[in-house]
Design a protein around this motif. Sequence first.
Motif, PDB file in Angstrom:
ATOM      1  N   ASP A 131      14.106   3.026  -8.513  1.00 26.67           N
ATOM      2  CA  ASP A 131      14.758   3.850  -9.455  1.00 26.67           C
ATOM      3  C   ASP A 131      13.872   4.870 -10.050  1.00 26.67           C
ATOM      4  O   ASP A 131      14.012   6.148 -10.064  1.00 26.67           O
ATOM      5  N   ARG A 132      12.878   4.356 -10.605  1.00 33.92           N
ATOM      6  CA  ARG A 132      11.874   4.969 -11.631  1.00 33.92           C
ATOM      7  C   ARG A 132      10.939   5.926 -10.600  1.00 33.92           C
ATOM      8  O   ARG A 132      10.446   7.156 -10.860  1.00 33.92           O
ATOM      9  N   PHE A 133      10.717   5.266  -9.306  1.00 33.93           N
ATOM     10  CA  PHE A 133       9.950   6.020  -8.368  1.00 33.93           C
ATOM     11  C   PHE A 133      10.679   7.353  -7.954  1.00 33.93           C
ATOM     12  O   PHE A 133       9.924   8.458  -8.117  1.00 33.93           O
ATOM     13  N   ILE A 134      11.826   7.207  -7.622  1.00 29.90           N
ATOM     14  CA  ILE A 134      12.799   8.341  -7.094  1.00 29.90           C
ATOM     15  C   ILE A 134      13.049   9.398  -8.095  1.00 29.90           C
ATOM     16  O   ILE A 134      12.747  10.799  -7.875  1.00 29.90           O
ATOM     17  N   TYR A 135      13.194   8.816  -9.455  1.00 33.96           N
ATOM     18  CA  TYR A 135      13.419   9.829 -10.442  1.00 33.96           C
ATOM     19  C   TYR A 135      12.089  10.601 -11.166  1.00 33.96           C
ATOM     20  O   TYR A 135      12.315  11.713 -11.161  1.00 33.96           O
ATOM     21  N   ASN A 136      11.058   9.909 -10.896  1.00 31.07           N
ATOM     22  CA  ASN A 136       9.745  10.510 -11.286  1.00 31.07           C
ATOM     23  C   ASN A 136       8.907  11.247 -10.426  1.00 31.07           C
ATOM     24  O   ASN A 136       7.971  11.776 -10.714  1.00 31.07           O
ATOM     25  N   GLU A 137       9.134  11.005  -9.429  1.00 27.61           N
ATOM     26  CA  GLU A 137       8.302  11.664  -8.085  1.00 27.61           C
ATOM     27  C   GLU A 137       8.708  12.664  -7.351  1.00 27.61           C
ATOM     28  O   GLU A 137       8.384  13.009  -6.295  1.00 27.61           O
ATOM     29  N   ASN A 138       9.544  13.387  -8.008  1.00 31.25           N
ATOM     30  CA  ASN A 138      10.199  14.672  -7.513  1.00 31.25           C
ATOM     31  C   ASN A 138      10.816  14.632  -6.124  1.00 31.25           C
ATOM     32  O   ASN A 138      10.671  15.275  -5.114  1.00 31.25           O
ATOM     33  N   ILE A 139      11.344  13.379  -6.086  1.00 30.80           N
ATOM     34  CA  ILE A 139      12.085  13.079  -4.817  1.00 30.80           C
ATOM     35  C   ILE A 139      13.420  13.831  -4.752  1.00 30.80           C
ATOM     36  O   ILE A 139      14.182  13.834  -6.104  1.00 30.80           O
ATOM     37  N   THR A 140      13.912  14.628  -3.814  1.00 26.85           N
ATOM     38  CA  THR A 140      15.054  15.461  -3.703  1.00 26.85           C
ATOM     39  C   THR A 140      16.302  14.325  -3.672  1.00 26.85           C
ATOM     40  O   THR A 140      16.419  13.620  -2.621  1.00 26.85           O
ATOM     41  N   TYR A 141      17.222  14.309  -4.367  1.00 27.92           N
ATOM     42  CA  TYR A 141      18.496  13.477  -4.507  1.00 27.92           C
ATOM     43  C   TYR A 141      19.640  14.254  -5.110  1.00 27.92           C
ATOM     44  O   TYR A 141      19.589  15.211  -5.856  1.00 27.92           O
ATOM     45  N   LYS A 142      20.681  13.814  -4.783  1.00 26.66           N
ATOM     46  CA  LYS A 142      22.020  14.098  -5.622  1.00 26.66           C
ATOM     47  C   LYS A 142      22.773  12.877  -5.654  1.00 26.66           C
ATOM     48  O   LYS A 142      22.395  11.731  -5.459  1.00 26.66           O
ATOM     49  N   TYR A 143      23.732  13.110  -6.748  1.00 25.07           N
ATOM     50  CA  TYR A 143      24.436  12.042  -7.585  1.00 25.07           C
ATOM     51  C   TYR A 143      25.672  12.000  -6.551  1.00 25.07           C
ATOM     52  O   TYR A 143      26.523  12.833  -6.049  1.00 25.07           O
ATOM     53  N   PHE A 144      26.292  10.864  -6.361  1.00 23.98           N
ATOM     54  CA  PHE A 144      27.801  10.425  -5.701  1.00 23.98           C
ATOM     55  C   PHE A 144      28.497  11.164  -6.876  1.00 23.98           C
ATOM     56  O   PHE A 144      28.506  11.006  -8.076  1.00 23.98           O
ATOM     57  N   ASP A 145      29.468  12.170  -6.410  1.00 26.65           N
ATOM     58  CA  ASP A 145      30.571  12.963  -7.308  1.00 26.65           C
ATOM     59  C   ASP A 145      31.689  12.152  -7.557  1.00 26.65           C
ATOM     60  O   ASP A 145      32.725  12.345  -7.042  1.00 26.65           O
ATOM     61  N   THR A 146      31.524  10.922  -8.470  1.00 25.47           N
ATOM     62  CA  THR A 146      32.826  10.224  -8.670  1.00 25.47           C
ATOM     63  C   THR A 146      32.499   9.510  -9.734  1.00 25.47           C
ATOM     64  O   THR A 146      31.555   8.926 -10.139  1.00 25.47           O
ATOM     65  N   ASP A 147      33.760   8.713 -10.175  1.00 23.84           N
ATOM     66  CA  ASP A 147      33.559   7.827 -11.424  1.00 23.84           C
ATOM     67  C   ASP A 147      33.958   6.367 -10.863  1.00 23.84           C
ATOM     68  O   ASP A 147      34.535   5.753 -11.720  1.00 23.84           O
ATOM     69  N   LYS A 148      33.967   6.512  -9.609  1.00 21.67           N
ATOM     70  CA  LYS A 148      34.601   5.161  -9.153  1.00 21.67           C
ATOM     71  C   LYS A 148      33.740   3.981  -9.115  1.00 21.67           C
ATOM     72  O   LYS A 148      33.878   2.905  -8.794  1.00 21.67           O
ATOM     73  N   ILE A 149      32.191   4.576  -9.287  1.00 23.45           N
ATOM     74  CA  ILE A 149      31.203   3.489  -9.336  1.00 23.45           C
ATOM     75  C   ILE A 149      30.775   3.163 -10.716  1.00 23.45           C
ATOM     76  O   ILE A 149      30.318   4.143 -11.343  1.00 23.45           O
ATOM     77  N   VAL A 150      30.982   2.273 -11.398  1.00 24.08           N
ATOM     78  CA  VAL A 150      30.643   1.885 -12.667  1.00 24.08           C
ATOM     79  C   VAL A 150      29.693   0.664 -12.931  1.00 24.08           C
ATOM     80  O   VAL A 150      29.834  -0.206 -12.109  1.00 24.08           O
ATOM     81  N   SER A 151      29.187   0.509 -14.093  1.00 19.40           N
ATOM     82  CA  SER A 151      28.316  -0.502 -14.503  1.00 19.40           C
ATOM     83  C   SER A 151      29.282  -1.497 -15.190  1.00 19.40           C
ATOM     84  O   SER A 151      30.299  -1.280 -15.654  1.00 19.40           O
ATOM     85  N   TRP A 152      28.894  -2.758 -15.300  1.00 19.02           N
ATOM     86  CA  TRP A 152      29.501  -3.952 -15.636  1.00 19.02           C
ATOM     87  C   TRP A 152      29.862  -3.703 -17.368  1.00 19.02           C
ATOM     88  O   TRP A 152      30.754  -4.418 -17.992  1.00 19.02           O
ATOM     89  N   LYS A 153      28.859  -2.708 -17.695  1.00 23.26           N
ATOM     90  CA  LYS A 153      29.271  -2.371 -19.134  1.00 23.26           C
ATOM     91  C   LYS A 153      30.312  -1.672 -19.598  1.00 23.26           C
ATOM     92  O   LYS A 153      30.598  -1.556 -20.537  1.00 23.26           O
TER      93      LYS A 153
END
Length: 191
Positions: free
Chosen positions: A150-172
Amino acid sequence: MINVFCLKCDKKYDRSFVTKLKDSVNKHLTKKHKFFCLTDDPKEKWDIPIVRKFPDVWNKMHILNYIGDSLYFDLDIEIHNNIDFLADDFEHFTVVDSRRWKKQKEDLGFKVSNNTFINSSVMRWSFAQDIYQKFANNSDTYFRLYKGIDRFIYNENITYKYFDTDKIVSWKDKDYTKKVITLYNGRYKNW
């Protein structure tokens, strides 16, 4: 045909987690798909042996070396309902947006700690070999720089997009069982 991947390495999760995920995907993904498990201990016909083993969580990077319309799920997730919404845009490398359950700040302390707002518990792609290649070419450096992919993708200028949904959530999330997918992020339940 959609390729659905998971990863089972070492002994953190036993084989029952793979079987549960496979059954859950078969139940909740109505689009034509084939299930695969990358593993260091192949036993089933859907298992793909890992050839070059990386330390710990880094083995997830091998998944990105596969091409074609693909979905990936961590073993410590729970699927509660239909997931066809994940299978609609394979053109972009897509990950989960974790800002809803993390503090939303991106100051210097956040950057220095190599933190991230992405979560790779669920991923979608058609071609991501460039991400795998970037990582594989300097993997020893990335092992030291980051605590995980996760940190590699976020900090190494990897091109990504987010799932456009609120259907995926954390146990929190207080209503996590009312959503479609719950991420446990290592705090898995004993099913």
